[in-house]
Motif scaffolding. Structure first.
Motif, PDB file in Angstrom:
ATOM      1  N   SER A   1     -39.328   2.857 -31.053  1.00 54.46           N
ATOM      2  CA  SER A   1     -38.114   2.216 -30.557  1.00 54.46           C
ATOM      3  C   SER A   1     -37.504   1.222 -31.549  1.00 54.46           C
ATOM      4  O   SER A   1     -36.549   0.545 -31.225  1.00 54.46           O
ATOM      5  CB  SER A   1     -38.406   1.492 -29.241  1.00 54.46           C
ATOM      6  OG  SER A   1     -39.353   0.465 -29.453  1.00 54.46           O
ATOM      7  N   GLU A   2     -38.061   1.137 -32.742  1.00 58.09           N
ATOM      8  CA  GLU A   2     -37.572   0.159 -33.716  1.00 58.09           C
ATOM      9  C   GLU A   2     -37.375   0.809 -35.078  1.00 58.09           C
ATOM     10  O   GLU A   2     -38.122   1.690 -35.481  1.00 58.09           O
ATOM     11  CB  GLU A   2     -38.581  -0.983 -33.857  1.00 58.09           C
ATOM     12  CG  GLU A   2     -38.176  -2.040 -34.866  1.00 58.09           C
ATOM     13  CD  GLU A   2     -39.233  -3.102 -35.078  1.00 58.09           C
ATOM     14  OE1 GLU A   2     -38.861  -4.178 -35.549  1.00 58.09           O
ATOM     15  OE2 GLU A   2     -40.414  -2.853 -34.788  1.00 58.09           O
TER      16      GLU A   2
ATOM     17  N   TYR B   1     -33.866  -3.393 -35.770  1.00 58.34           N
ATOM     18  CA  TYR B   1     -32.983  -2.875 -34.740  1.00 58.34           C
ATOM     19  C   TYR B   1     -33.840  -2.202 -33.678  1.00 58.34           C
ATOM     20  O   TYR B   1     -34.743  -1.443 -33.997  1.00 58.34           O
ATOM     21  CB  TYR B   1     -31.989  -1.861 -35.318  1.00 58.34           C
ATOM     22  CG  TYR B   1     -31.030  -2.479 -36.309  1.00 58.34           C
ATOM     23  CD1 TYR B   1     -29.832  -3.026 -35.883  1.00 58.34           C
ATOM     24  CD2 TYR B   1     -31.341  -2.514 -37.660  1.00 58.34           C
ATOM     25  CE1 TYR B   1     -28.952  -3.605 -36.782  1.00 58.34           C
ATOM     26  CE2 TYR B   1     -30.461  -3.089 -38.579  1.00 58.34           C
ATOM     27  CZ  TYR B   1     -29.271  -3.631 -38.131  1.00 58.34           C
ATOM     28  OH  TYR B   1     -28.417  -4.192 -39.030  1.00 58.34           O
ATOM     29  N   GLN B   2     -33.540  -2.479 -32.406  1.00 59.27           N
ATOM     30  CA  GLN B   2     -34.284  -1.923 -31.285  1.00 59.27           C
ATOM     31  C   GLN B   2     -33.416  -0.910 -30.541  1.00 59.27           C
ATOM     32  O   GLN B   2     -32.233  -1.160 -30.297  1.00 59.27           O
ATOM     33  CB  GLN B   2     -34.692  -3.024 -30.304  1.00 59.27           C
ATOM     34  CG  GLN B   2     -35.582  -4.091 -30.894  1.00 59.27           C
ATOM     35  CD  GLN B   2     -36.975  -3.568 -31.158  1.00 59.27           C
ATOM     36  OE1 GLN B   2     -37.520  -2.806 -30.387  1.00 59.27           O
ATOM     37  NE2 GLN B   2     -37.546  -3.986 -32.273  1.00 59.27           N
ATOM     38  N   TYR B   3     -33.999   0.220 -30.190  1.00 61.62           N
ATOM     39  CA  TYR B   3     -33.314   1.281 -29.455  1.00 61.62           C
ATOM     40  C   TYR B   3     -34.242   1.808 -28.370  1.00 61.62           C
ATOM     41  O   TYR B   3     -35.437   1.529 -28.375  1.00 61.62           O
ATOM     42  CB  TYR B   3     -32.945   2.443 -30.395  1.00 61.62           C
ATOM     43  CG  TYR B   3     -31.995   2.043 -31.485  1.00 61.62           C
ATOM     44  CD1 TYR B   3     -30.627   2.037 -31.268  1.00 61.62           C
ATOM     45  CD2 TYR B   3     -32.462   1.663 -32.739  1.00 61.62           C
ATOM     46  CE1 TYR B   3     -29.739   1.668 -32.267  1.00 61.62           C
ATOM     47  CE2 TYR B   3     -31.584   1.281 -33.745  1.00 61.62           C
ATOM     48  CZ  TYR B   3     -30.230   1.286 -33.502  1.00 61.62           C
ATOM     49  OH  TYR B   3     -29.363   0.917 -34.487  1.00 61.62           O
ATOM     50  N   ASP B   4     -33.690   2.582 -27.451  1.00 57.25           N
ATOM     51  CA  ASP B   4     -34.543   3.251 -26.468  1.00 57.25           C
ATOM     52  C   ASP B   4     -35.509   4.171 -27.208  1.00 57.25           C
ATOM     53  O   ASP B   4     -36.671   4.278 -26.846  1.00 57.25           O
ATOM     54  CB  ASP B   4     -33.722   4.069 -25.471  1.00 57.25           C
ATOM     55  CG  ASP B   4     -32.903   3.192 -24.543  1.00 57.25           C
ATOM     56  OD1 ASP B   4     -33.302   2.033 -24.303  1.00 57.25           O
ATOM     57  OD2 ASP B   4     -31.865   3.659 -24.060  1.00 57.25           O
TER      58      ASP B   4
ATOM     59  N   ALA C   1     -35.964   5.800 -31.444  1.00 58.19           N
ATOM     60  CA  ALA C   1     -35.473   6.000 -32.816  1.00 58.19           C
ATOM     61  C   ALA C   1     -36.306   7.104 -33.451  1.00 58.19           C
ATOM     62  O   ALA C   1     -37.528   7.007 -33.510  1.00 58.19           O
ATOM     63  CB  ALA C   1     -35.582   4.709 -33.624  1.00 58.19           C
TER      64      ALA C   1
END
Length: 98
Positions: free
Chosen positions: A12-13, A25-28, A30
């Motif tokens: 997620s990063e 950056y953080q995402y649901d 990646a």
């Protein structure tokens, strides 16, 4: 040797190297450069199915030019991307419900 400005410490990063300074950056989710079409679709499949429950869904690929957005979404014959896999899943689910 060649090194990437982007690393993926977790699912997620991602970390981007901006001239020696790391920005996180953080995402649901990646996906790294070694991710397969199947892995990407498996992660998005629950969203695709939720369309049949009446939910609005938008799946998009984001990234710089040449990073593989079109390949991820469209794929090619023998390695379909998210869009053709999603349509196949929807048609299969609708046929199974009849």
């Amino acid at each position: 040797g060649k090194s990437s400005a982007v690393t993926f410490p977790s699912e997620s990063e991602l970390l981007v190297n901006h001239g020696g300074k790391l920005q996180s950056y953080q995402y649901d989710m990646a996906f790294g450069p070694n991710s397969t079409q199947e892995e990407v679709f498996q992660e998005t499949q629950p969203l695709v199915i939720s369309v049949l429950d009446g939910y609005n869904v938008c799946i998009f690929a984001y990234g710089q030019t040449g990073s593989g957005k079109t390949f991820t979404m469209q794929g090619y014959q023998g390695s379909p991307g998210v869009n053709p896999r999603a349509l196949e899943e929807l048609f299969f689910s609708v046929r199974g419900a009849q």
